[in-house]
Write a protein that holds these residues in place. Structure first.
Motif, PDB file in Angstrom:
ATOM      1  N   THR A   1      -5.888  -5.760  -2.376  1.00  0.00           N
ATOM      2  CA  THR A   1      -4.647  -6.320  -1.839  1.00  0.00           C
ATOM      3  C   THR A   1      -3.852  -5.262  -1.087  1.00  0.00           C
ATOM      4  O   THR A   1      -3.396  -5.483   0.038  1.00  0.00           O
ATOM      5  N   ILE A   2      -3.679  -4.084  -1.710  1.00  0.00           N
ATOM      6  CA  ILE A   2      -2.920  -3.023  -1.052  1.00  0.00           C
ATOM      7  C   ILE A   2      -3.735  -2.395   0.076  1.00  0.00           C
ATOM      8  O   ILE A   2      -3.233  -2.171   1.178  1.00  0.00           O
ATOM      9  N   GLY A   3      -5.012  -2.119  -0.203  1.00  0.00           N
ATOM     10  CA  GLY A   3      -5.840  -1.410   0.771  1.00  0.00           C
ATOM     11  C   GLY A   3      -6.132  -2.193   2.031  1.00  0.00           C
ATOM     12  O   GLY A   3      -6.377  -1.595   3.089  1.00  0.00           O
ATOM     13  N   LEU A   4      -6.115  -3.525   1.942  1.00  0.00           N
ATOM     14  CA  LEU A   4      -6.417  -4.345   3.119  1.00  0.00           C
ATOM     15  C   LEU A   4      -5.189  -5.051   3.682  1.00  0.00           C
ATOM     16  O   LEU A   4      -5.007  -5.114   4.897  1.00  0.00           O
ATOM     17  N   THR A   5      -4.347  -5.591   2.799  1.00  0.00           N
ATOM     18  CA  THR A   5      -3.206  -6.367   3.277  1.00  0.00           C
ATOM     19  C   THR A   5      -2.206  -5.503   4.032  1.00  0.00           C
ATOM     20  O   THR A   5      -1.714  -5.902   5.100  1.00  0.00           O
ATOM     21  N   VAL A   6      -1.883  -4.333   3.497  1.00  0.00           N
ATOM     22  CA  VAL A   6      -0.865  -3.488   4.121  1.00  0.00           C
ATOM     23  C   VAL A   6      -1.248  -3.093   5.552  1.00  0.00           C
ATOM     24  O   VAL A   6      -0.463  -3.332   6.489  1.00  0.00           O
ATOM     25  N   PRO A   7      -2.430  -2.492   5.788  1.00  0.00           N
ATOM     26  CA  PRO A   7      -2.740  -2.131   7.179  1.00  0.00           C
ATOM     27  C   PRO A   7      -2.857  -3.331   8.110  1.00  0.00           C
ATOM     28  O   PRO A   7      -2.419  -3.269   9.265  1.00  0.00           O
ATOM     29  N   ILE A   8      -3.446  -4.427   7.632  1.00  0.00           N
ATOM     30  CA  ILE A   8      -3.591  -5.614   8.488  1.00  0.00           C
ATOM     31  C   ILE A   8      -2.231  -6.184   8.857  1.00  0.00           C
ATOM     32  O   ILE A   8      -1.971  -6.505  10.021  1.00  0.00           O
ATOM     33  N   MET A   9      -1.329  -6.301   7.896  1.00  0.00           N
ATOM     34  CA  MET A   9      -0.024  -6.872   8.177  1.00  0.00           C
ATOM     35  C   MET A   9       0.830  -5.939   9.026  1.00  0.00           C
ATOM     36  O   MET A   9       1.651  -6.406   9.828  1.00  0.00           O
ATOM     37  N   LEU A  10       0.668  -4.632   8.880  1.00  0.00           N
ATOM     38  CA  LEU A  10       1.383  -3.703   9.745  1.00  0.00           C
ATOM     39  C   LEU A  10       0.937  -3.867  11.194  1.00  0.00           C
ATOM     40  O   LEU A  10       1.760  -3.854  12.116  1.00  0.00           O
ATOM     41  N   VAL A  11      -0.358  -4.030  11.398  1.00  0.00           N
ATOM     42  CA  VAL A  11      -0.872  -4.226  12.757  1.00  0.00           C
ATOM     43  C   VAL A  11      -0.378  -5.554  13.329  1.00  0.00           C
ATOM     44  O   VAL A  11       0.098  -5.622  14.473  1.00  0.00           O
ATOM     45  N   ILE A  12      -0.477  -6.634  12.540  1.00  0.00           N
ATOM     46  CA  ILE A  12      -0.078  -7.952  13.024  1.00  0.00           C
ATOM     47  C   ILE A  12       1.412  -7.983  13.342  1.00  0.00           C
ATOM     48  O   ILE A  12       1.841  -8.503  14.385  1.00  0.00           O
ATOM     49  N   SER A  13       2.232  -7.431  12.453  1.00  0.00           N
ATOM     50  CA  SER A  13       3.681  -7.438  12.691  1.00  0.00           C
ATOM     51  C   SER A  13       4.049  -6.620  13.918  1.00  0.00           C
ATOM     52  O   SER A  13       4.961  -6.995  14.672  1.00  0.00           O
ATOM     53  N   SER A  14       3.340  -5.513  14.158  1.00  0.00           N
ATOM     54  CA  SER A  14       3.623  -4.698  15.344  1.00  0.00           C
ATOM     55  C   SER A  14       3.227  -5.431  16.621  1.00  0.00           C
ATOM     56  O   SER A  14       3.955  -5.403  17.616  1.00  0.00           O
ATOM     57  N   LEU A  15       2.081  -6.112  16.592  1.00  0.00           N
ATOM     58  CA  LEU A  15       1.621  -6.835  17.784  1.00  0.00           C
ATOM     59  C   LEU A  15       2.535  -8.006  18.116  1.00  0.00           C
ATOM     60  O   LEU A  15       2.774  -8.311  19.292  1.00  0.00           O
ATOM     61  N   LEU A  16       3.067  -8.668  17.085  1.00  0.00           N
ATOM     62  CA  LEU A  16       3.893  -9.848  17.297  1.00  0.00           C
ATOM     63  C   LEU A  16       5.375  -9.519  17.372  1.00  0.00           C
ATOM     64  O   LEU A  16       6.202 -10.417  17.583  1.00  0.00           O
ATOM     65  N   GLY A  17       5.726  -8.241  17.172  1.00  0.00           N
ATOM     66  CA  GLY A  17       7.129  -7.851  17.227  1.00  0.00           C
ATOM     67  C   GLY A  17       7.950  -8.365  16.069  1.00  0.00           C
ATOM     68  O   GLY A  17       9.152  -8.603  16.204  1.00  0.00           O
ATOM     69  N   LEU A  18       7.334  -8.528  14.898  1.00  0.00           N
ATOM     70  CA  LEU A  18       8.032  -9.027  13.719  1.00  0.00           C
ATOM     71  C   LEU A  18       8.524  -7.879  12.854  1.00  0.00           C
ATOM     72  O   LEU A  18       7.888  -6.825  12.773  1.00  0.00           O
ATOM     73  N   ASP A  19       9.655  -8.092  12.211  1.00  0.00           N
ATOM     74  CA  ASP A  19      10.168  -7.103  11.268  1.00  0.00           C
ATOM     75  C   ASP A  19       9.344  -7.155   9.989  1.00  0.00           C
ATOM     76  O   ASP A  19       8.872  -8.215   9.572  1.00  0.00           O
ATOM     77  N   LEU A  20       9.215  -6.008   9.332  1.00  0.00           N
ATOM     78  CA  LEU A  20       8.450  -5.936   8.094  1.00  0.00           C
ATOM     79  C   LEU A  20       9.154  -4.978   7.145  1.00  0.00           C
ATOM     80  O   LEU A  20       9.241  -3.784   7.412  1.00  0.00           O
ATOM     81  N   GLU A  21       9.666  -5.515   6.052  1.00  0.00           N
ATOM     82  CA  GLU A  21      10.322  -4.705   5.036  1.00  0.00           C
ATOM     83  C   GLU A  21       9.366  -4.512   3.868  1.00  0.00           C
ATOM     84  O   GLU A  21       8.931  -5.494   3.259  1.00  0.00           O
ATOM     85  N   LEU A  22       9.062  -3.264   3.552  1.00  0.00           N
ATOM     86  CA  LEU A  22       8.114  -2.971   2.481  1.00  0.00           C
ATOM     87  C   LEU A  22       8.766  -2.351   1.250  1.00  0.00           C
ATOM     88  O   LEU A  22       8.233  -2.462   0.157  1.00  0.00           O
ATOM     89  N   GLY A  23       9.893  -1.679   1.425  1.00  0.00           N
ATOM     90  CA  GLY A  23      10.520  -0.992   0.298  1.00  0.00           C
ATOM     91  C   GLY A  23      11.088  -1.952  -0.731  1.00  0.00           C
ATOM     92  O   GLY A  23      11.693  -2.969  -0.405  1.00  0.00           O
ATOM     93  N   LEU A  24      10.902  -1.611  -2.017  1.00  0.00           N
ATOM     94  CA  LEU A  24      11.354  -2.457  -3.118  1.00  0.00           C
ATOM     95  C   LEU A  24      12.820  -2.209  -3.450  1.00  0.00           C
ATOM     96  O   LEU A  24      13.380  -1.152  -3.148  1.00  0.00           O
ATOM     97  N   GLU A  25      13.421  -3.198  -4.123  1.00  0.00           N
ATOM     98  CA  GLU A  25      14.752  -3.010  -4.694  1.00  0.00           C
ATOM     99  C   GLU A  25      14.653  -2.059  -5.889  1.00  0.00           C
ATOM    100  O   GLU A  25      13.576  -1.893  -6.472  1.00  0.00           O
ATOM    101  N   PRO A  26      15.780  -1.424  -6.284  1.00  0.00           N
ATOM    102  CA  PRO A  26      15.726  -0.432  -7.383  1.00  0.00           C
ATOM    103  C   PRO A  26      15.104  -0.967  -8.676  1.00  0.00           C
ATOM    104  O   PRO A  26      14.277  -0.280  -9.295  1.00  0.00           O
ATOM    105  N   ALA A  27      15.482  -2.179  -9.100  1.00  0.00           N
ATOM    106  CA  ALA A  27      14.929  -2.723 -10.339  1.00  0.00           C
ATOM    107  C   ALA A  27      13.426  -2.969 -10.210  1.00  0.00           C
ATOM    108  O   ALA A  27      12.661  -2.718 -11.158  1.00  0.00           O
ATOM    109  N   ASP A  28      12.985  -3.433  -9.053  1.00  0.00           N
ATOM    110  CA  ASP A  28      11.559  -3.656  -8.836  1.00  0.00           C
ATOM    111  C   ASP A  28      10.795  -2.340  -8.792  1.00  0.00           C
ATOM    112  O   ASP A  28       9.648  -2.261  -9.251  1.00  0.00           O
TER     113      ASP A  28
END
Length: 381
Positions: A312-339
């Protein structure tokens, strides 16, 4: 050694009546897809009515879950022919493929949800390493007192999962080059390339010279229950595997519409979308992992659960970073403090749990209670 007659039976195609009976849920899935396509306005026009909203959500959730279970069933049939670790690799990659395609479809539908990837990734980690690992260790310990696994294999998984989770879900909160829990373009390249590169290296050792790390270390697997296979050739299962994967991605996108309505209109926590998606994609393989632990094959559970988190981490993160960059979408990855605290806690506890080669009931209880805390905090903040 099996007789030629038995070997021939194992690779013979079942009769049509047997196929229809076993794949009846595929017919239900295709019928649901057709219904949504033909009567889309009617299905989604009355979401403001609770007596329409609840049945639509429940029906789509049930159909998606049943279809995902069909994916796992055929992936497991292929895994029986491939053996470990290739078997669980097929299973985890199938589920991860559904997850990646589903997130992409939901991101392209309607309003952009920049935290969807983060919420789904975090939910997958907590559901699997908290809830599913906890249930497996609890039920396995109640039945067998103690369970054994290959310490080297578990350490290999955790040795990659821990840094990738930290870079993907914690680092964006600590960087100063961009505002909020986001990354700069250069940091995106680093965070995207690192999971992909490490996952490739991991696959090389898992399927190459260190395959033994991921096999059950004792003779306990001889006591496991035996199940009669379907008797179909591998190509049959490959075709049906994709026949289930394609409609489930479409239905997940449709399921996101009432979920978005609940979040945006009724004021439900925004993390609910990620949690529901994580439940849909992790529950089917969770069933297989729990079954393996009950049959005293904890190594198979470790391969399924930790392998799923890693994929999930090894494949989803790079794929979604590429897709979001190509489509110009915002992507928030950082967690909230409790999480962030929950993530550090479950990774630390997992490291302790899988550091001795044996597990018992107390460890299962700890994992499961952390999962309960995750559910409570997700709702109450």
């Amino acid at each position: 050694m099996p007789s030629p007659e038995r070997a021939a039976h194992k690779t013979s195609l079942p009769d049509l009546r047997t196929i229809v009976r076993r794949e009846r849920f595929l017919g239900l899935t295709l019928a649901t897809c057709l219904l949504v396509l033909l009567f889309e306005d009617w299905v989604f026009s009355g979401l403001d009515n609770p007596f329409h909203l609840v049945p639509v959500m429940a029906w789509l959730f049930f159909v998606v879950l049943a279809t995902a279970i069909g994916v796992v069933r055929h992936a497991e049939a292929l895994s029986e022919r491939l053996g470990e670790p290739f078997g669980t690799l097929v299973l985890t990659l199938s589920i991860t493929g559904i997850e990646v395609m589903s997130i992409t479809a939901v991101m392209l539908h309607g309003e952009n949800n920049p935290a969807l990837v983060r919420d789904t990734l975090f939910s997958v980690v907590m559901i699997i390493m908290g809830g599913m690992v906890g249930i497996s260790l609890l039920l396995g310990a109640f039945r067998h007192w103690e369970l054994t696994f290959n310490l080297q294999g578990a350490n290999a998984y955790l040795g990659v999962i821990i840094p990738l989770a930290a870079f993907s879900l914690i680092l964006p909160d600590l960087t100063l080059s961009t505002a909020g829990p986001t990354l700069s373009p250069l940091q995106k390249v680093m965070v995207g390339a690192m999971p992909a590169g490490l996952y490739i290296v991991f696959l090389l050792i898992q399927t190459g010279r260190h395959r033994g790390y991921f096999a059950q270390p004792t003779d306990e697997a001889e006591d496991e229950e035996t199940h009669e296979g379907s008797g179909a050739p591998a190509l049959f299962h490959v075709l049906l595997l994709f026949s289930y994967i394609i409609p489930v991605v479409f239905l997940v996108e449709q399921f996101a519409r009432p979920v978005d309505y609940v979040i945006e209109t009724l004021g439900a926590p925004a993390t609910i979308g990620g949690i529901l998606m994580a439940i849909l994609v992790t529950t089917p393989e969770g069933i297989g992992g729990v079954r393996a632990a009950m049959n005293r094959r904890l190594q198979s559970s470790v391969n399924i659960f930790l392998g799923s988190v890693l994929a999930t981490i090894g494949l989803t993160v790079p794929i979604m970073l590429v897709i979001s960059s190509l489509l110009g979408l915002d992507l928030e990855l950082g967690l909230e403090p409790a999480d962030t605290l929950l993530l550090v806690l479950i990774l630390s506890v997992s490291f302790v749990t899988f550091s001795s080669g044996r597990t018992h009931v107390l460890q299962g209880a700890v994992h499961f209670l952390i999962f309960i805390a995750f559910l409570i905090l997700s709702y109450s903040g």
